[in-house]
Scaffold this active site. Structure first.
Site, PDB file in Angstrom:
ATOM      1  CE  LYS A 151       6.758  -4.457   9.159  1.00 50.11           C
ATOM      2  NZ  LYS A 151       6.840  -3.238   8.329  1.00 50.11           N
ATOM      3  NE  ARG A 175       4.137  -3.274  -0.445  1.00 52.35           N
ATOM      4  CZ  ARG A 175       4.244  -3.261   0.895  1.00 52.35           C
ATOM      5  NH1 ARG A 175       5.182  -3.966   1.486  1.00 52.35           N
ATOM      6  NH2 ARG A 175       3.423  -2.555   1.627  1.00 52.35           N
ATOM      7  NE  ARG A 207      -0.664  -3.297   1.304  1.00 54.63           N
ATOM      8  CZ  ARG A 207       0.111  -3.379   2.368  1.00 54.63           C
ATOM      9  NH1 ARG A 207       0.942  -4.386   2.506  1.00 54.63           N
ATOM     10  NH2 ARG A 207       0.062  -2.445   3.299  1.00 54.63           N
ATOM     11  NE  ARG A 259       1.576  -0.829  11.376  1.00 54.94           N
ATOM     12  CZ  ARG A 259       1.634  -1.767  10.431  1.00 54.94           C
ATOM     13  NH1 ARG A 259       1.488  -3.029  10.728  1.00 54.94           N
ATOM     14  NH2 ARG A 259       1.858  -1.419   9.192  1.00 54.94           N
ATOM     15  NE  ARG A 271       0.965   1.889   4.400  1.00 51.54           N
ATOM     16  CZ  ARG A 271       1.437   1.206   3.355  1.00 51.54           C
ATOM     17  NH1 ARG A 271       1.315   1.682   2.128  1.00 51.54           N
ATOM     18  NH2 ARG A 271       2.040   0.065   3.538  1.00 51.54           N
TER      19      ARG A 271
HETATM   20  P1  AMP Z   1       0.871  -3.728   6.775  1.00 56.26           P
HETATM   21  O1  AMP Z   1       0.454  -4.800   5.832  1.00 56.26           O
HETATM   22  O2  AMP Z   1       1.574  -4.263   7.991  1.00 56.26           O
HETATM   23  O3  AMP Z   1       1.619  -2.613   6.094  1.00 56.26           O
HETATM   24  O4  AMP Z   1      -0.482  -3.059   7.337  1.00 56.26           O
HETATM   25  C1  AMP Z   1      -1.394  -2.402   6.472  1.00 56.26           C
HETATM   26  C2  AMP Z   1      -2.346  -1.559   7.299  1.00 56.26           C
HETATM   27  O5  AMP Z   1      -3.085  -2.403   8.196  1.00 56.26           O
HETATM   28  C3  AMP Z   1      -1.693  -0.528   8.196  1.00 56.26           C
HETATM   29  O6  AMP Z   1      -1.411   0.684   7.497  1.00 56.26           O
HETATM   30  C4  AMP Z   1      -2.766  -0.327   9.260  1.00 56.26           C
HETATM   31  O7  AMP Z   1      -3.848   0.448   8.765  1.00 56.26           O
HETATM   32  C5  AMP Z   1      -3.284  -1.751   9.440  1.00 56.26           C
HETATM   33  N1  AMP Z   1      -2.523  -2.488  10.484  1.00 56.26           N
HETATM   34  C6  AMP Z   1      -1.743  -3.597  10.290  1.00 56.26           C
HETATM   35  N2  AMP Z   1      -1.218  -4.015  11.435  1.00 56.26           N
HETATM   36  C7  AMP Z   1      -1.643  -3.154  12.396  1.00 56.26           C
HETATM   37  C8  AMP Z   1      -1.419  -3.038  13.797  1.00 56.26           C
HETATM   38  N3  AMP Z   1      -0.625  -3.901  14.454  1.00 56.26           N
HETATM   39  N4  AMP Z   1      -2.035  -2.020  14.457  1.00 56.26           N
HETATM   40  C9  AMP Z   1      -2.835  -1.142  13.820  1.00 56.26           C
HETATM   41  N5  AMP Z   1      -3.075  -1.180  12.496  1.00 56.26           N
HETATM   42  C10 AMP Z   1      -2.494  -2.176  11.784  1.00 56.26           C
END
Ligand code: AMP
Length: 190
Positions: free
Chosen positions: A14, A128, A134, A89, A146
């Site tokens: 994404k 990654r 991260r 999400r 996740r």
């Molecule tokens: P991402 O960078 O999108 O993979 O997000 C990393 C982490 O941030 C996720 O595993 C969640 O813990 C948190 N997170 C990001 N976006 C959301 C969302 N829309 N709702 C809830 N948690 C989120």
């Protein structure tokens, strides 16, 4: 306005596709993951609270991410449109986003889902993790959590947009350019 939800599990691509889409269509990229990591980097209370959940591979509460998105929509009144990446999400987040956009007399144009199988996702995320730094990419157990969070809480968001006739899925395996070609051909029809 062109308001696109880019959808898919962690590691689906994404972020990579968003970068190319913002260049092509002149949209503003709203990634709740990036916004949360920014809060962590700045050492805010919100960031500290979110970090505990993120490091465990769990979602942060809906009201936290909805509040962040609301602020960003308000801060960009002249935008041609937005790409929502990693948001919504949960179905509650999707419903809240509809409300926020309708208050601004606009709506989601469509959701594009990138489809990638779980094994490929795990491989990509571990790879990654070697350069992203991260913590949630470094540990196979957190990665699996996740993906589980995605399957239980996030996958139903696709049904929400299917119900509005706004859902398209495309194959997320292939070269970045091939996938971008598929995403663009969907977006060009909005
Ligand atoms: P991402 O960078 O999108 O993979 O997000 C990393 C982490 O941030 C996720 O595993 C969640 O813990 C948190 N997170 C990001 N976006 C959301 C969302 N829309 N709702 C809830 N948690 C989120």
């Amino acid at each position: 306005m062109l308001n696109l939800v880019l959808f898919g599990p962690p590691g689906a691509g994404k972020g990579t596709q968003s970068q190319k889409l913002i260049e092509k269509y002149g949209l503003i990229h709203l990634s709740t993951g990036d916004l949360l990591r920014n809060e962590i980097a700045q050492g805010t209370i919100l960031g500290l609270e979110a970090k505990k959940l993120m490091d465990e591979g769990l979602l942060v509460p809906d009201e936290v991410v909805i509040g962040m998105i609301s602020n960003k929509l308000d801060a960009n009144p002249q935008a041609k449109g937005f790409i929502f990446d990693g948001f919504p999400r949960t179905v509650a987040q999707a419903a809240a986003l509809d409300t926020l956009l309708s208050e601004k007399n606009t709506a989601i144009s469509g959701m594009v889902a990138l489809v990638v199988d779980d094994q490929e996702l795990e491989n990509r995320l571990l790879l990654r993790g070697k350069d992203s730094g991260r913590p949630d990419d470094a540990n196979p157990e957190v990665i699996r959590k996740r993906i589980n969070e995605y399957n239980s809480k996030t996958a139903p968001v696709a049904e929400f947009y299917k119900g509005q006739d706004k859902f398209t899925s495309i194959n997320g395996i292939g070269s970045i350019e091939e996938i971008f070609g598929s995403v663009s051909s969907v977006v060009d029809q909005y």
